[in-house]
Design a protein around this motif. Sequence first.
Motif, PDB file in Angstrom:
ATOM      1  N   GLY A 162       0.562  -0.966   0.187  1.00  0.00           N
ATOM      2  CA  GLY A 162       0.165  -0.009   0.153  1.00  0.00           C
ATOM      3  C   GLY A 162       0.983   1.475   0.189  1.00  0.00           C
ATOM      4  N   LEU A 163       2.223   1.590   1.234  1.00  0.00           N
ATOM      5  CA  LEU A 163       2.118   2.613   0.978  1.00  0.00           C
ATOM      6  C   LEU A 163       3.987   2.364   1.354  1.00  0.00           C
ATOM      7  N   PRO A 164       4.056   2.387   0.258  1.00  0.00           N
ATOM      8  CA  PRO A 164       6.343   2.230   0.000  1.00  0.00           C
ATOM      9  C   PRO A 164       6.867   3.286   0.503  1.00  0.00           C
ATOM     10  N   ASN A 165       8.100   2.910   1.123  1.00  0.00           N
ATOM     11  CA  ASN A 165       8.586   3.538   2.450  1.00  0.00           C
ATOM     12  C   ASN A 165       9.699   4.146   0.861  1.00  0.00           C
ATOM     13  N   ILE A 166      10.222   5.235   0.372  1.00  0.00           N
ATOM     14  CA  ILE A 166      11.163   5.614  -0.342  1.00  0.00           C
ATOM     15  C   ILE A 166      11.638   6.540   0.946  1.00  0.00           C
ATOM     16  N   PRO A 167      13.208   6.812   0.485  1.00  0.00           N
ATOM     17  CA  PRO A 167      14.035   7.339   1.275  1.00  0.00           C
ATOM     18  C   PRO A 167      14.553   8.956   1.172  1.00  0.00           C
ATOM     19  N   GLU A 168      14.265   9.572   1.972  1.00  0.00           N
ATOM     20  CA  GLU A 168      14.411  10.738   1.117  1.00  0.00           C
ATOM     21  C   GLU A 168      15.750  11.673   1.332  1.00  0.00           C
ATOM     22  N   PHE A 169      15.595  12.470   0.133  1.00  0.00           N
ATOM     23  CA  PHE A 169      16.908  12.109  -0.396  1.00  0.00           C
ATOM     24  C   PHE A 169      17.032  14.185  -0.285  1.00  0.00           C
ATOM     25  N   PRO A 170      18.316  15.256  -0.266  1.00  0.00           N
ATOM     26  CA  PRO A 170      18.658  16.775  -0.575  1.00  0.00           C
ATOM     27  C   PRO A 170      17.944  16.679  -2.024  1.00  0.00           C
ATOM     28  N   PRO A 171      17.971  18.254  -2.204  1.00  0.00           N
ATOM     29  CA  PRO A 171      17.617  18.605  -3.122  1.00  0.00           C
ATOM     30  C   PRO A 171      18.663  18.769  -4.169  1.00  0.00           C
ATOM     31  N   ASN A 172      18.299  18.283  -5.245  1.00  0.00           N
ATOM     32  CA  ASN A 172      19.201  18.791  -6.656  1.00  0.00           C
ATOM     33  C   ASN A 172      20.109  16.084  -6.467  1.00  0.00           C
ATOM     34  N   GLU A 173      19.340  15.630  -5.727  1.00  0.00           N
ATOM     35  CA  GLU A 173      20.557  14.717  -5.277  1.00  0.00           C
ATOM     36  C   GLU A 173      19.432  13.497  -5.598  1.00  0.00           C
ATOM     37  N   GLY A 174      18.269  14.011  -5.465  1.00  0.00           N
ATOM     38  CA  GLY A 174      17.218  12.259  -5.715  1.00  0.00           C
ATOM     39  C   GLY A 174      16.801  11.910  -6.477  1.00  0.00           C
ATOM     40  N   PRO A 175      16.114  11.345  -6.914  1.00  0.00           N
ATOM     41  CA  PRO A 175      15.624  10.778  -7.896  1.00  0.00           C
ATOM     42  C   PRO A 175      15.052  11.531  -9.351  1.00  0.00           C
ATOM     43  N   GLU A 176      14.831  13.131  -9.036  1.00  0.00           N
ATOM     44  CA  GLU A 176      14.605  13.423  -9.992  1.00  0.00           C
ATOM     45  C   GLU A 176      15.781  13.806 -10.894  1.00  0.00           C
ATOM     46  N   VAL A 177      16.780  13.831 -10.468  1.00  0.00           N
ATOM     47  CA  VAL A 177      18.320  14.334 -11.543  1.00  0.00           C
ATOM     48  C   VAL A 177      18.559  12.517 -12.144  1.00  0.00           C
ATOM     49  N   PHE A 178      17.832  11.830 -11.760  1.00  0.00           N
ATOM     50  CA  PHE A 178      18.781  10.882 -12.874  1.00  0.00           C
ATOM     51  C   PHE A 178      18.058  10.788 -14.025  1.00  0.00           C
ATOM     52  N   SER A 179      18.911  10.124 -15.380  1.00  0.00           N
ATOM     53  CA  SER A 179      17.574  10.363 -16.498  1.00  0.00           C
ATOM     54  C   SER A 179      17.868   9.309 -16.791  1.00  0.00           C
ATOM     55  N   GLY A 180      17.124   8.355 -16.179  1.00  0.00           N
ATOM     56  CA  GLY A 180      16.852   6.084 -16.267  1.00  0.00           C
ATOM     57  C   GLY A 180      15.275   6.068 -15.103  1.00  0.00           C
ATOM     58  N   LYS A 181      15.245   4.994 -14.975  1.00  0.00           N
ATOM     59  CA  LYS A 181      13.944   5.315 -14.680  1.00  0.00           C
ATOM     60  C   LYS A 181      13.995   4.505 -13.079  1.00  0.00           C
ATOM     61  N   VAL A 182      12.754   5.712 -12.392  1.00  0.00           N
ATOM     62  CA  VAL A 182      12.951   4.517 -10.733  1.00  0.00           C
ATOM     63  C   VAL A 182      11.861   4.057 -10.656  1.00  0.00           C
ATOM     64  N   MET A 183      11.838   2.961  -9.314  1.00  0.00           N
ATOM     65  CA  MET A 183      10.387   3.023  -9.124  1.00  0.00           C
ATOM     66  C   MET A 183      10.991   1.752  -8.064  1.00  0.00           C
ATOM     67  N   HIS A 184       9.602   1.686  -6.521  1.00  0.00           N
ATOM     68  CA  HIS A 184       9.826   0.934  -5.672  1.00  0.00           C
ATOM     69  C   HIS A 184       9.129  -0.717  -6.141  1.00  0.00           C
ATOM     70  N   ALA A 185       9.634  -1.898  -5.523  1.00  0.00           N
ATOM     71  CA  ALA A 185       9.452  -3.753  -5.868  1.00  0.00           C
ATOM     72  C   ALA A 185       7.985  -3.431  -5.795  1.00  0.00           C
ATOM     73  N   ILE A 186       7.056  -2.400  -5.249  1.00  0.00           N
ATOM     74  CA  ILE A 186       5.712  -3.269  -5.740  1.00  0.00           C
ATOM     75  C   ILE A 186       4.915  -2.888  -7.419  1.00  0.00           C
ATOM     76  N   ASP A 187       5.777  -1.544  -7.655  1.00  0.00           N
ATOM     77  CA  ASP A 187       5.560  -1.522  -9.378  1.00  0.00           C
ATOM     78  C   ASP A 187       6.187  -2.731 -10.352  1.00  0.00           C
ATOM     79  N   TYR A 188       7.408  -2.905  -9.195  1.00  0.00           N
ATOM     80  CA  TYR A 188       7.790  -3.663 -10.361  1.00  0.00           C
ATOM     81  C   TYR A 188       6.984  -5.305  -9.877  1.00  0.00           C
ATOM     82  N   SER A 189       6.725  -5.466  -8.868  1.00  0.00           N
ATOM     83  CA  SER A 189       5.573  -6.759  -9.044  1.00  0.00           C
ATOM     84  C   SER A 189       4.242  -7.081  -9.620  1.00  0.00           C
ATOM     85  N   ALA A 190       3.808  -5.538  -8.995  1.00  0.00           N
ATOM     86  CA  ALA A 190       2.223  -5.617 -10.088  1.00  0.00           C
ATOM     87  C   ALA A 190       2.781  -5.518 -10.829  1.00  0.00           C
ATOM     88  N   MET A 191       3.594  -5.402 -12.197  1.00  0.00           N
ATOM     89  CA  MET A 191       3.604  -6.117 -13.848  1.00  0.00           C
ATOM     90  C   MET A 191       3.775  -6.933 -13.987  1.00  0.00           C
TER      91      MET A 191
END
Length: 520
Positions: A162-191
């Motif tokens: 239901g509610l995935p735990n995603i670690p928090e990152f400082p500004p400009n150090e999180g998934p938003e700067v990554f050019s690839g794909k980011v997901m949680h295991a719950i999304d992977y398992s649902a595929m």
Amino acid sequence: MEKQVAIIGAGLSGLLACKYIIEKGFNPIVFEAEECIGGVWSHTMESTRLQNMRFTYQFSDFPWPPSIKDLYPTHTQVMEYFKSYAQNFGLYRHIKFNSKVIGIDYVGETEEEMQSWDLWGGTSKPFGSKGKWHIRVQDTRSCNIEVYQVEFIILCIGQFSGLPNIPEFPPNEGPEVFSGKVMHAIDYSAMDKSSTEDLIRNKRITIIGSNKSAVDIASECARANGAKCPCTMIQRSVRWFLPCDIQSGFIIGFLYFNRFAEMLVHKPGESFPLSFLATLLAPLRWGTSKLVESYLRWKLPLKKYGMIPKCSFFQNLSSCQIAMLPDKFYDQVEEGSIILKKSQSFSFCKEGLIINGEAQPLEADTVIFATGYKGDEKLKNIFQSPFFQRCIMGSPSTAVPLYRQILHPRIPQLAIIGYSENLSALCTFEVRCQWLAQFLDGEFELPNIKYMEKEVTIWGNHFKRYTGKYFRRSCVGNIHIWHNDILCKDMGCNPRRKKGFLAELFEPYSPTDYADLSGK
């Protein structure tokens, strides 16, 4: 007038709760957000296997079919087993699929009235209060919302969905700067299988996490790509894993899942003689843990890859942190299909991840967080009342305050099944559901609230003593027989379920030992 009971969730605990209260003459309605039963198992990868040996994970009155020969059944076999159970006991007619509960609210008693009660619900009985629960249910297909009124709610929403735990990152150090794909295991398992193959085939996959889902995803990626495109697994902390073989299952069963093993542990509410005995036998408990650790070091190349945990095996077991490795996991590590890394900190960059202590970024196409779930927050959010939200969360320094790991002393006409953990969840959930069914049927009453809260504190101290920072998980892994004994005594049942002194002392307890507790 019929007392209407609602069950939220049609996972393992929801099915058990439904079955046992039907036997008491109730006609429950089960709200399930998905299109099928199974709970967390319906969101599990097809390659995942049961972590318990088959005969230790079965319904007490509904054994596995003879056609299932695997010692550790597959995802598909587990799901078919659940479906057969639901079909056999006529549970499907009670389940409303695609019905997501978005909030529950207790109406009819004020906060001041509830705080003045000396007895649970004002009467210590399940249906004694004048209030009712209002349940807001959203149809996941039409998005229409309907409100149901019931006298009693059984929450079976668990911790691990239901509610995935995603670690928090400082500004400009999180998934938003990554050019690839980011997901949680719950999304992977649902595929579906085709989608996961497209996602991982010939791709650089990095997995963050050290739990069961992390090793399962890593193993699946390794099978798809081999050493030509290895999967990287980054772990902040290393945990003890068991090989998926019969020896490991029997070792754990006979060393930890019997009464003698629990004599080595201090138990909530124990007598002075039992406390003295646990203190006296503490060196044996330490030695047993070291014996298992030595076996695992011999069996698995943990030292070679720096995967020896800092905590003891016993502490991992006490906090329900033990899991089974996928088949041939370390063979995949040996061949280079899986790369294991340990790091306390990392951040994202355009190419992938910057790992603390490494000069070059770890390049990746996809990063998968296998970092668990926010079970506490999910449980809190289902309540609309701020008062109940505060009640259910308790203090940050204590476990979720549940009497018998089922009822909150200050929340009336509501039970929670499936939150408090055990390494063999099915057996524990089934005994709790039998206890709850008998309570709903008026076969016993509760003590006063002060006594219930005192018991909650005693059990919370036990969790903190043995599980360290994982006390919020309320794991009964090292005292599951003691926990079941207490529930049996409440029900007027004999807690000694074995035949013969030696069997009672040394033989592991299994679900079949707790069949038909209503027959005492």
